[in-house]
Design an enzyme around this catalytic site. Structure first.
Site, PDB file in Angstrom:
ATOM      1  N   TRP A  35     -74.362  42.496 -26.269  1.00 13.17           N
ATOM      2  CA  TRP A  35     -73.526  41.757 -27.226  1.00 13.17           C
ATOM      3  C   TRP A  35     -73.427  40.316 -26.883  1.00 13.17           C
ATOM      4  O   TRP A  35     -73.435  39.867 -25.779  1.00 13.17           O
ATOM      5  CB  TRP A  35     -71.923  42.322 -27.397  1.00 13.17           C
ATOM      6  N   GLU A  81     -74.583  44.966 -30.815  1.00  9.44           N
ATOM      7  CA  GLU A  81     -73.315  45.002 -31.271  1.00  9.44           C
ATOM      8  C   GLU A  81     -73.171  43.875 -31.905  1.00  9.44           C
ATOM      9  O   GLU A  81     -73.158  42.566 -31.636  1.00  9.44           O
ATOM     10  CB  GLU A  81     -72.313  44.951 -30.119  1.00  9.44           C
ATOM     11  N   LYS A 114     -70.674  41.515 -34.651  1.00  9.61           N
ATOM     12  CA  LYS A 114     -68.999  41.052 -34.881  1.00  9.61           C
ATOM     13  C   LYS A 114     -68.940  40.336 -35.920  1.00  9.61           C
ATOM     14  O   LYS A 114     -69.724  39.511 -36.679  1.00  9.61           O
ATOM     15  CB  LYS A 114     -68.705  40.084 -33.631  1.00  9.61           C
ATOM     16  N   ASP A 158     -68.275  48.463 -33.389  1.00  8.49           N
ATOM     17  CA  ASP A 158     -67.054  48.055 -32.472  1.00  8.49           C
ATOM     18  C   ASP A 158     -65.956  48.269 -33.668  1.00  8.49           C
ATOM     19  O   ASP A 158     -66.036  47.690 -34.840  1.00  8.49           O
ATOM     20  CB  ASP A 158     -67.010  46.815 -31.804  1.00  8.49           C
ATOM     21  N   HIS A 168     -64.384  45.025 -35.182  1.00  7.40           N
ATOM     22  CA  HIS A 168     -65.411  43.935 -35.458  1.00  7.40           C
ATOM     23  C   HIS A 168     -65.803  43.640 -37.056  1.00  7.40           C
ATOM     24  O   HIS A 168     -66.476  43.199 -37.409  1.00  7.40           O
ATOM     25  CB  HIS A 168     -66.627  43.943 -34.697  1.00  7.40           C
ATOM     26  N   HIS A 208     -67.838  51.368 -29.884  1.00  2.74           N
ATOM     27  CA  HIS A 208     -66.903  50.715 -29.310  1.00  2.74           C
ATOM     28  C   HIS A 208     -65.636  50.992 -29.869  1.00  2.74           C
ATOM     29  O   HIS A 208     -65.055  50.482 -30.705  1.00  2.74           O
ATOM     30  CB  HIS A 208     -67.172  49.114 -29.026  1.00  2.74           C
ATOM     31  N   ASP A 236     -56.977  40.022 -32.776  1.00  7.06           N
ATOM     32  CA  ASP A 236     -57.508  40.661 -31.662  1.00  7.06           C
ATOM     33  C   ASP A 236     -58.209  41.851 -31.940  1.00  7.06           C
ATOM     34  O   ASP A 236     -57.696  42.802 -32.910  1.00  7.06           O
ATOM     35  CB  ASP A 236     -56.381  40.836 -30.691  1.00  7.06           C
ATOM     36  N   ASP A 244     -59.081  44.060 -29.598  1.00  4.50           N
ATOM     37  CA  ASP A 244     -59.214  44.897 -28.535  1.00  4.50           C
ATOM     38  C   ASP A 244     -58.007  45.288 -27.916  1.00  4.50           C
ATOM     39  O   ASP A 244     -57.817  45.228 -26.789  1.00  4.50           O
ATOM     40  CB  ASP A 244     -60.104  44.041 -27.487  1.00  4.50           C
ATOM     41  N   ASP A 264     -63.763  50.024 -25.794  1.00  5.41           N
ATOM     42  CA  ASP A 264     -63.560  48.539 -25.394  1.00  5.41           C
ATOM     43  C   ASP A 264     -62.068  48.098 -25.987  1.00  5.41           C
ATOM     44  O   ASP A 264     -61.878  47.577 -27.017  1.00  5.41           O
ATOM     45  CB  ASP A 264     -64.819  47.909 -26.395  1.00  5.41           C
TER      46      ASP A 264
HETATM   47  C1  RNT Z   1     -66.625  41.392 -27.861  1.00 11.13           C
HETATM   48  C2  RNT Z   1     -67.461  42.727 -27.772  1.00 11.13           C
HETATM   49  C3  RNT Z   1     -67.802  43.267 -26.517  1.00 11.13           C
HETATM   50  C4  RNT Z   1     -66.852  42.749 -25.418  1.00 11.13           C
HETATM   51  C5  RNT Z   1     -67.429  43.400 -24.029  1.00 11.13           C
HETATM   52  C6  RNT Z   1     -66.573  42.971 -22.779  1.00 11.13           C
HETATM   53  O1  RNT Z   1     -66.090  41.114 -29.037  1.00 11.13           O
HETATM   54  O2  RNT Z   1     -66.471  43.716 -28.570  1.00 11.13           O
HETATM   55  O3  RNT Z   1     -68.151  44.495 -26.563  1.00 11.13           O
HETATM   56  O4  RNT Z   1     -65.615  43.156 -25.541  1.00 11.13           O
HETATM   57  O5  RNT Z   1     -68.741  43.430 -23.841  1.00 11.13           O
HETATM   58 ZN    ZN Z   2     -67.060  45.651 -28.362  1.00 14.44          ZN
END
Ligand code: RNT
Ligand code: ZN
Length: 433
Positions: A202, A241, A243, A274, A277, A301, A309, A311, A341
């Site tokens: 990523w 990955e 985003k 993810d 994302h 993820h 956010d 995460d 994640d």
């Molecule tokens: C960031 C990505 C990535 C990170 C990690 C720390 O937006 O999701 O996966 O969260 O690699």
């Molecule tokens: Zn991620």
């Protein structure tokens, strides 16, 4: 007794003695599922064979051991200041061991390159397997698999906001060499531990404001990835990955979903989805089946987006249930690697891991206890009434009793009992840091 000990004492007394009732509740749940032809024993067996890749970075707010208190940047933001954050590899491993003692099943560790162990500073493009040998040995001792990630952030060479897609050839090469080094290390990890390590690339690359050229950075990212992936790694599986946006990359992200979807398909490598994302109403559960028709394997993820956010700690949401049922109802556990994640520094970090992993497993169990055959038959016959009615009835079937039995058989706390163990660890260990 000090005040927190009194609090702990009180809390223990509030917990019901669930364990003694668990086998009884389970046998009645087993009968109830059996009326629909669902064998809870088979479900428990399958659940114990699904590993979750537990991300090391929840334990120290993505600090790592290269420059733990340095700025994170690259759109990664951890909020909160809960006491007890791990400061050393030993502390992080101790915290992980605590979490693992509260989580049923056999799992994997997901490590970032900034978690290297070295008495002297090693540049990211010069890291070697020996810097991760402590982690490999620990995983072997714990019976854990190991996954890996290049860390293309929290570094002066990432300050421009562009890494693998930088127009500066020197910066680009630095990150290409870092990613190449990571694949060599990951391959050694896989060889030493058996099976394959999943290495997820990523990069934070993007622009805060409207680009003049959307194509050139993507061309550079593609070329950089081609160079990184040129060497075969038999004990390593590559993932990329995407985003949607980040803090500081609101207008443009080089590695968009379309970019990596195309790239992963062309190279037949893993695509990493993810959950945080995508646009708020865009669900990764909806993407899994399409992706699997064109890609050999996927990495997830599992995360939770809340406003800006991506995460938050994973909760037992509709989307988590939907992700899990896509995996188990299509029986693609061996093609979909499940990683977590999230990073939350406002609550106990050991609890954050425990909540996220236990929820992910609970959602998988719900999927495994679904009357898939009946639902699909109703659908094929155009009987959408039965499909909806059965889906809704399942929501109040005794999933919790089957989950509790899974915990009991795996010798981990049943129900909310684990919270008092985390409190105890907080009193004994975390509060001393
Ligand atoms: C960031 C990505 C990535 C990170 C990690 C720390 O937006 O999701 O996966 O969260 O690699
Ligand atoms: Zn991620």
């Amino acid at each position: 007794m000090n005040s927190s000990a009194i609090e702990l004492h009180r809390f223990r007394h509030r917990l019901p003695p669930i364990t003694s009732l668990t086998p009884l509740m389970y046998s009645s749940a087993r009968e109830q599922y059996a009326t629909l032809g669902i064998d809870t024993e088979t479900a428990l067996q399958r659940l114990s064979n699904i590993p979750i890749s537990i991300h090391c970075w929840q334990g120290d707010d993505v600090g790592g051991f290269e420059n733990p208190d340095g700025p994170l940047g690259s759109g990664l933001a951890v909020t909160g200041n809960y006491p007890g954050k791990a400061r050393t590899p030993e502390e992080l491993r101790s915290d992980l061991e605590k979490a693992l003692s509260l989580i049923p099943g056999n799992h994997r560790l997901n490590l970032h390159a900034i978690y290297l162990e070295s008495p002297t500073r090693v540049e990211r493009d010069a890291i070697e397997t020996r810097h991760f040998q402590g982690w490999i040995d620990w995983c072997k001792a714990q019976g854990l698999g190991l996954d890996f990630n290049p860390s293309c952030f929290a570094h002066p060479m990432a300050d421009s906001g562009l890494t693998l897609s930088s127009p500066d050839a020197g910066i680009r090469q630095f990150w290409i060499d870092h990613c190449k080094a990571c694949r060599v290390i990951a391959n050694d990890m896989g060889a030493q531990l058996g099976g394959a390590t999943v290495t997820n690339i990523w990069v934070p690359d993007g622009y805060k404001d409207t680009p003049a050229d959307r194509m050139a950075p993507r061309q550079r990212l593609k070329d950089a990835l081609d160079e990184i992936l040129a060497v075969p790694t038999p004990h390593n599986l590559d993932a990329v990955e995407s985003k949607l946006f980040g803090i500081g990359s609101e207008a443009y992200v080089t590695g968009s979903h379309e970019f990596y979807m195309g790239y992963a398909m062309q190279k037949q490598i893993l695509l990493c989805l993810d959950a945080g994302h995508f646009h708020p109403t865009e669900m990764i559960s909806e993407k899994i089946s399409s992706c699997l028709l064109f890609l050999p394997q996927l990495l997830l993820h599992v995360s939770r987006g809340v406003r800006w956010d991506s995460d938050h700690v994973v909760t037992l949401s509709d989307e988590l249930y939907a992700i899990a049922r896509e995996i188990v109802s299509h029986q693609v556990e061996d093609r979909v690697h499940i990683g977590l994640d999230f990073f939350d520094a406002s609550i106990n970090r050991v609890a954050a891991w425990t909540i996220g992993v236990r929820n992910t497993q609970r959602a998988l169990l719900a999927g495994l206890l679904e009357p898939t055959a009946q639902l699909r038959q109703a659908e094929m016959e155009g009987d959408f009434t039965t499909r909806l009615a059965l889906q809704e009835e399942m929501k109040t079937f005794p999933l919790g009793a089957v989950w509790d039995e899974f915990c009991r058989r795996n010798d981990v706390p049943v129900g909310p009992q684990w919270i008092s163990e985390v409190r105890q660890y907080e009193n004994d260990v975390l509060s001393q840091r």
